[in-house]
Design a protein around this motif. Structure first.
Motif, PDB file in Angstrom:
ATOM      1  N   LEU A   7       0.818  -1.213   0.000  1.00 11.57           N
ATOM      2  CA  LEU A   7       0.000   0.000   0.000  1.00 11.57           C
ATOM      3  C   LEU A   7       0.851   1.263   0.000  1.00 11.57           C
ATOM      4  CD1 LEU A   7      -2.878  -0.918   2.463  1.00 11.57           C
ATOM      5  CD2 LEU A   7      -3.125  -0.291   0.066  1.00 11.57           C
ATOM      6  N   VAL A   8       1.960   1.242   0.719  1.00  9.08           N
ATOM      7  CA  VAL A   8       2.841   2.411   0.748  1.00  9.08           C
ATOM      8  C   VAL A   8       3.422   2.659  -0.645  1.00  9.08           C
ATOM      9  CG1 VAL A   8       5.011   3.300   1.683  1.00  9.08           C
ATOM     10  CG2 VAL A   8       3.357   2.216   3.204  1.00  9.08           C
ATOM     11  N   ILE A   9       3.855   1.613  -1.320  1.00  7.88           N
ATOM     12  CA  ILE A   9       4.407   1.751  -2.673  1.00  7.88           C
ATOM     13  C   ILE A   9       3.347   2.260  -3.637  1.00  7.88           C
ATOM     14  CG2 ILE A   9       5.353   0.457  -4.625  1.00  7.88           C
ATOM     15  CD1 ILE A   9       6.750  -1.334  -2.511  1.00  7.88           C
ATOM     16  N   ILE A  10       2.136   1.712  -3.564  1.00  2.46           N
ATOM     17  CA  ILE A  10       1.056   2.159  -4.444  1.00  2.46           C
ATOM     18  C   ILE A  10       0.715   3.620  -4.178  1.00  2.46           C
ATOM     19  CG2 ILE A  10      -1.401   1.840  -4.952  1.00  2.46           C
ATOM     20  CD1 ILE A  10      -0.945  -1.159  -4.562  1.00  2.46           C
ATOM     21  N   SER A  11       0.726   4.032  -2.907  1.00  3.63           N
ATOM     22  CA  SER A  11       0.433   5.430  -2.575  1.00  3.63           C
ATOM     23  C   SER A  11       1.494   6.371  -3.134  1.00  3.63           C
ATOM     24  CB  SER A  11       0.345   5.607  -1.067  1.00  3.63           C
ATOM     25  OG  SER A  11      -0.766   4.916  -0.569  1.00  3.63           O
ATOM     26  N   ILE A  12       2.753   5.984  -3.036  1.00  2.63           N
ATOM     27  CA  ILE A  12       3.826   6.808  -3.587  1.00  2.63           C
ATOM     28  C   ILE A  12       3.662   6.947  -5.097  1.00  2.63           C
ATOM     29  CG2 ILE A  12       6.321   6.886  -4.019  1.00  2.63           C
ATOM     30  CD1 ILE A  12       6.638   5.583  -1.212  1.00  2.63           C
ATOM     31  N   LEU A  13       3.345   5.855  -5.773  1.00  2.00           N
ATOM     32  CA  LEU A  13       3.138   5.910  -7.222  1.00  2.00           C
ATOM     33  C   LEU A  13       1.913   6.741  -7.591  1.00  2.00           C
ATOM     34  CD1 LEU A  13       4.000   2.237  -8.208  1.00  2.00           C
ATOM     35  CD2 LEU A  13       5.383   4.290  -8.572  1.00  2.00           C
TER      36      LEU A  13
ATOM     37  N   PHE B 112      -0.222  11.710  -9.939  1.00  2.00           N
ATOM     38  CA  PHE B 112      -1.014  12.930  -9.799  1.00  2.00           C
ATOM     39  C   PHE B 112      -0.174  14.161 -10.095  1.00  2.00           C
ATOM     40  CE2 PHE B 112      -2.182  16.481  -7.021  1.00  2.00           C
ATOM     41  CZ  PHE B 112      -3.429  16.785  -7.542  1.00  2.00           C
ATOM     42  N   LEU B 113       1.020  14.209  -9.534  1.00  2.00           N
ATOM     43  CA  LEU B 113       1.890  15.363  -9.760  1.00  2.00           C
ATOM     44  C   LEU B 113       2.329  15.459 -11.222  1.00  2.00           C
ATOM     45  CD1 LEU B 113       4.043  15.286  -6.515  1.00  2.00           C
ATOM     46  CD2 LEU B 113       2.148  16.826  -7.083  1.00  2.00           C
ATOM     47  N   PHE B 114       2.558  14.318 -11.869  1.00  3.23           N
ATOM     48  CA  PHE B 114       2.921  14.334 -13.288  1.00  3.23           C
ATOM     49  C   PHE B 114       1.763  14.865 -14.136  1.00  3.23           C
ATOM     50  CE2 PHE B 114       3.027  12.292 -17.459  1.00  3.23           C
ATOM     51  CZ  PHE B 114       4.260  12.750 -17.916  1.00  3.23           C
TER      52      PHE B 114
ATOM     53  N   PRO C 242      -8.253  15.932 -16.942  1.00  6.82           N
ATOM     54  CA  PRO C 242      -8.973  14.712 -16.533  1.00  6.82           C
ATOM     55  C   PRO C 242      -8.100  13.773 -15.701  1.00  6.82           C
ATOM     56  CG  PRO C 242      -9.315  15.138 -18.859  1.00  6.82           C
ATOM     57  CD  PRO C 242      -8.274  16.099 -18.394  1.00  6.82           C
ATOM     58  N   GLY C 243      -6.816  13.727 -16.022  1.00  2.64           N
ATOM     59  CA  GLY C 243      -5.898  12.906 -15.231  1.00  2.64           C
ATOM     60  C   GLY C 243      -5.730  13.425 -13.825  1.00  2.64           C
ATOM     61  N   VAL C 244      -5.742  14.740 -13.681  1.00  2.00           N
ATOM     62  CA  VAL C 244      -5.628  15.330 -12.342  1.00  2.00           C
ATOM     63  C   VAL C 244      -6.862  14.997 -11.521  1.00  2.00           C
ATOM     64  CG1 VAL C 244      -5.578  17.514 -11.081  1.00  2.00           C
ATOM     65  CG2 VAL C 244      -4.071  17.191 -13.024  1.00  2.00           C
ATOM     66  N   ILE C 245      -8.037  15.076 -12.139  1.00  2.00           N
ATOM     67  CA  ILE C 245      -9.285  14.810 -11.406  1.00  2.00           C
ATOM     68  C   ILE C 245      -9.381  13.340 -11.015  1.00  2.00           C
ATOM     69  CG2 ILE C 245     -11.796  14.786 -11.592  1.00  2.00           C
ATOM     70  CD1 ILE C 245     -11.481  17.290 -13.417  1.00  2.00           C
ATOM     71  N   LEU C 246      -9.208  12.456 -11.994  1.00  2.00           N
ATOM     72  CA  LEU C 246      -9.309  11.020 -11.695  1.00  2.00           C
ATOM     73  C   LEU C 246      -8.142  10.546 -10.830  1.00  2.00           C
ATOM     74  CD1 LEU C 246     -10.462   9.676 -15.163  1.00  2.00           C
ATOM     75  CD2 LEU C 246     -11.822   9.905 -13.094  1.00  2.00           C
ATOM     76  N   GLY C 247      -6.947  10.996 -11.166  1.00  2.00           N
ATOM     77  CA  GLY C 247      -5.785  10.607 -10.377  1.00  2.00           C
ATOM     78  C   GLY C 247      -5.841  11.161  -8.966  1.00  2.00           C
ATOM     79  N   GLY C 248      -6.376  12.375  -8.821  1.00  2.00           N
ATOM     80  CA  GLY C 248      -6.512  12.954  -7.488  1.00  2.00           C
ATOM     81  C   GLY C 248      -7.493  12.173  -6.628  1.00  2.00           C
ATOM     82  N   ALA C 249      -8.592  11.745  -7.223  1.00  2.15           N
ATOM     83  CA  ALA C 249      -9.568  10.943  -6.481  1.00  2.15           C
ATOM     84  C   ALA C 249      -8.963   9.602  -6.066  1.00  2.15           C
ATOM     85  CB  ALA C 249     -10.828  10.727  -7.310  1.00  2.15           C
ATOM     86  N   PHE C 250      -8.254   8.965  -6.999  1.00  8.34           N
ATOM     87  CA  PHE C 250      -7.593   7.693  -6.687  1.00  8.34           C
ATOM     88  C   PHE C 250      -6.530   7.900  -5.615  1.00  8.34           C
ATOM     89  CE2 PHE C 250      -4.026   4.790  -7.500  1.00  8.34           C
ATOM     90  CZ  PHE C 250      -4.641   3.587  -7.231  1.00  8.34           C
ATOM     91  N   MET C 251      -5.766   8.989  -5.751  1.00  8.24           N
ATOM     92  CA  MET C 251      -4.703   9.256  -4.796  1.00  8.24           C
ATOM     93  C   MET C 251      -5.265   9.480  -3.393  1.00  8.24           C
ATOM     94  SD  MET C 251      -2.092  12.455  -4.518  1.00  8.24           S
ATOM     95  CE  MET C 251      -3.455  13.484  -4.053  1.00  8.24           C
TER      96      MET C 251
END
Length: 63
Positions: A14-20, A25-27, A35-44
């Motif tokens: 889980l720690v590795i997945i969270s870092i990725l 999200f930052l990328f 759209p990547g920021v919105i979806l990636g932010g929700a996942f993050m």
């Protein structure tokens, strides 16, 4: 000790997945992918929340 390792084998994953997820999200934010920021932010947020809960359970314990 082996019971402790077998019980909490998912925490390092889980720690590795969270870092990725944070890196992704930052990328997306850096490249302007809205759209990547919105979806990636929700996942993050979800992934980091679950990871923090599992770390809390690992070190302090949930009763």
């Amino acid at each position: 000790m082996s019971e402790f390792i077998l019980e909490y084998f998912m925490v390092p994953i889980l720690v590795i997945i969270s870092i990725l997820a944070v890196r992704g999200f930052l990328f997306n934010k850096k490249t302007g992918n809205t759209p990547g920021v919105i979806l990636g932010g929700a996942f993050m947020l979800g992934t980091v929340g679950v990871t923090l809960l599992s770390l809390y359970d690992l070190f302090i314990g949930i009763q």
